[in-house]
Enzyme design. Structure first.
Site, mmCIF file in Angstrom:
data_model
loop_
_atom_site.group_PDB
_atom_site.id
_atom_site.type_symbol
_atom_site.label_atom_id
_atom_site.label_comp_id
_atom_site.label_asym_id
_atom_site.label_seq_id
_atom_site.Cartn_x
_atom_site.Cartn_y
_atom_site.Cartn_z
ATOM 1 C CG HIS A 1 56.403 -33.555 -18.263
ATOM 2 N ND1 HIS A 1 57.543 -32.809 -18.094
ATOM 3 C CD2 HIS A 1 56.813 -34.846 -18.364
ATOM 4 C CE1 HIS A 1 58.596 -33.609 -18.091
ATOM 5 N NE2 HIS A 1 58.191 -34.847 -18.267
ATOM 6 C CE LYS B 1 66.495 -40.565 -14.836
ATOM 7 N NZ LYS B 1 65.183 -40.245 -15.403
ATOM 8 N NE ARG C 1 58.938 -38.580 -24.668
ATOM 9 C CZ ARG C 1 59.918 -38.413 -23.804
ATOM 10 N NH1 ARG C 1 60.451 -37.223 -23.653
ATOM 11 N NH2 ARG C 1 60.385 -39.422 -23.113
ATOM 12 C CB SER D 1 63.246 -33.024 -18.836
ATOM 13 O OG SER D 1 61.872 -33.024 -18.568
HETATM 14 P P1 ADP Z 1 61.221 -40.326 -16.215
HETATM 15 O O1 ADP Z 1 62.600 -40.128 -15.701
HETATM 16 O O2 ADP Z 1 60.337 -41.098 -15.301
HETATM 17 O O3 ADP Z 1 61.107 -40.796 -17.627
HETATM 18 P P2 ADP Z 1 60.318 -37.763 -17.208
HETATM 19 O O4 ADP Z 1 60.016 -36.547 -16.408
HETATM 20 O O5 ADP Z 1 61.395 -37.666 -18.216
HETATM 21 O O6 ADP Z 1 60.602 -38.868 -16.125
HETATM 22 O O7 ADP Z 1 59.008 -38.289 -17.926
HETATM 23 C C1 ADP Z 1 57.865 -38.651 -17.206
HETATM 24 C C2 ADP Z 1 56.854 -39.225 -18.160
HETATM 25 O O8 ADP Z 1 56.436 -38.210 -19.065
HETATM 26 C C3 ADP Z 1 57.376 -40.372 -19.027
HETATM 27 O O9 ADP Z 1 56.330 -41.284 -19.250
HETATM 28 C C4 ADP Z 1 57.745 -39.689 -20.319
HETATM 29 O O10 ADP Z 1 57.657 -40.584 -21.408
HETATM 30 C C5 ADP Z 1 56.672 -38.630 -20.391
HETATM 31 N N1 ADP Z 1 57.098 -37.487 -21.164
HETATM 32 C C6 ADP Z 1 58.242 -36.774 -21.074
HETATM 33 N N2 ADP Z 1 58.277 -35.787 -21.983
HETATM 34 C C7 ADP Z 1 57.119 -35.884 -22.683
HETATM 35 C C8 ADP Z 1 56.567 -35.184 -23.798
HETATM 36 N N3 ADP Z 1 57.211 -34.212 -24.408
HETATM 37 N N4 ADP Z 1 55.360 -35.563 -24.231
HETATM 38 C C9 ADP Z 1 54.704 -36.595 -23.653
HETATM 39 N N5 ADP Z 1 55.184 -37.314 -22.634
HETATM 40 C C10 ADP Z 1 56.372 -36.967 -22.146
#
Ligand code: ADP
Length: 164
Positions: free
Chosen positions: A20, A44, A93, A131
């Protein structure tokens, strides 16, 4: 050159990871202001509370002067309009992210034609990181120091201690 455009980076951030933060850093270079928005999703059940997730993101963005953090509930496009943001940032990703993100971005465009979703790819070392992987590893006391900042690990340990 920084354009005078406000962008939102919405997500659950449960917890915030270096993936992130990589996206936040990249996006912060292109927009006048980037608002990282911690989503409250009633579908969630997060490991970290809304307050904890917000505080971890605040720590993560401290070094970026044009990045704000907020919490929101509801539709991302409604929140974007409220904040006068015309761009939604999402991370991509792998191909596995594509279908869901494609659907979300076209739905959001249908709801709010003036708002565009821009996808950014993190450094390849974070492409397999998410995550939920971190939550699983951390629950087994595995070393996640390559994936999340130290304060995430400290907060998790504190939470566990409290539960004992
Ligand atoms: P959501 O539940 O909205 O997907 P996340 O916190 O899992 O929330 O992810 C938020 C955003 O960050 C999404 O666009 C996700 O694809 C991106 N994201 C999550 N992990 C990574 C990572 N390791 N590298 C790049 N982008 C990421």
């Amino acid at each position: 050159m920084k354009k005078k455009v406000i962008a939102l980076y919405p997500g659950t951030f449960d917890p915030v990871t270096y993936g992130h933060i990589d996206i936040i850093e990249r996006a912060s270079l292109f927009f006048e202001k980037l608002i990282v928005t911690v989503a409250i999703n009633p579908n969630k059940i997060p490991l970290f509370s809304e307050e904890e997730r917000k505080n971890m993101v605040i720590r993560a963005v401290k070094k970026f002067s044009n990045v704000d953090v907020d919490v929101f509930k509801g539709l991302v496009v409604d929140y974007a309009k409220l904040k006068k943001a015309s761009v939604i940032i999402r991370g991509l990703r792998a191909v596995s992210d594509f279908e869901y993100e494609f659907q979300m971005s076209l739905t959001n465009r249908k709801l709010a034609p003036g708002i565009s979703t821009i996808f950014m790819m993190p450094n390849e070392k974070y492409t397999y990181l998410n995550s939920s992987l971190v939550r699983e590893l951390i629950s087994y006391s595995a070393n996640v120091s390559d994936f999340v900042p130290p304060y995430v690990i400290r907060l998790y340990k504190k939470k566990i201690e409290k539960k004992k």
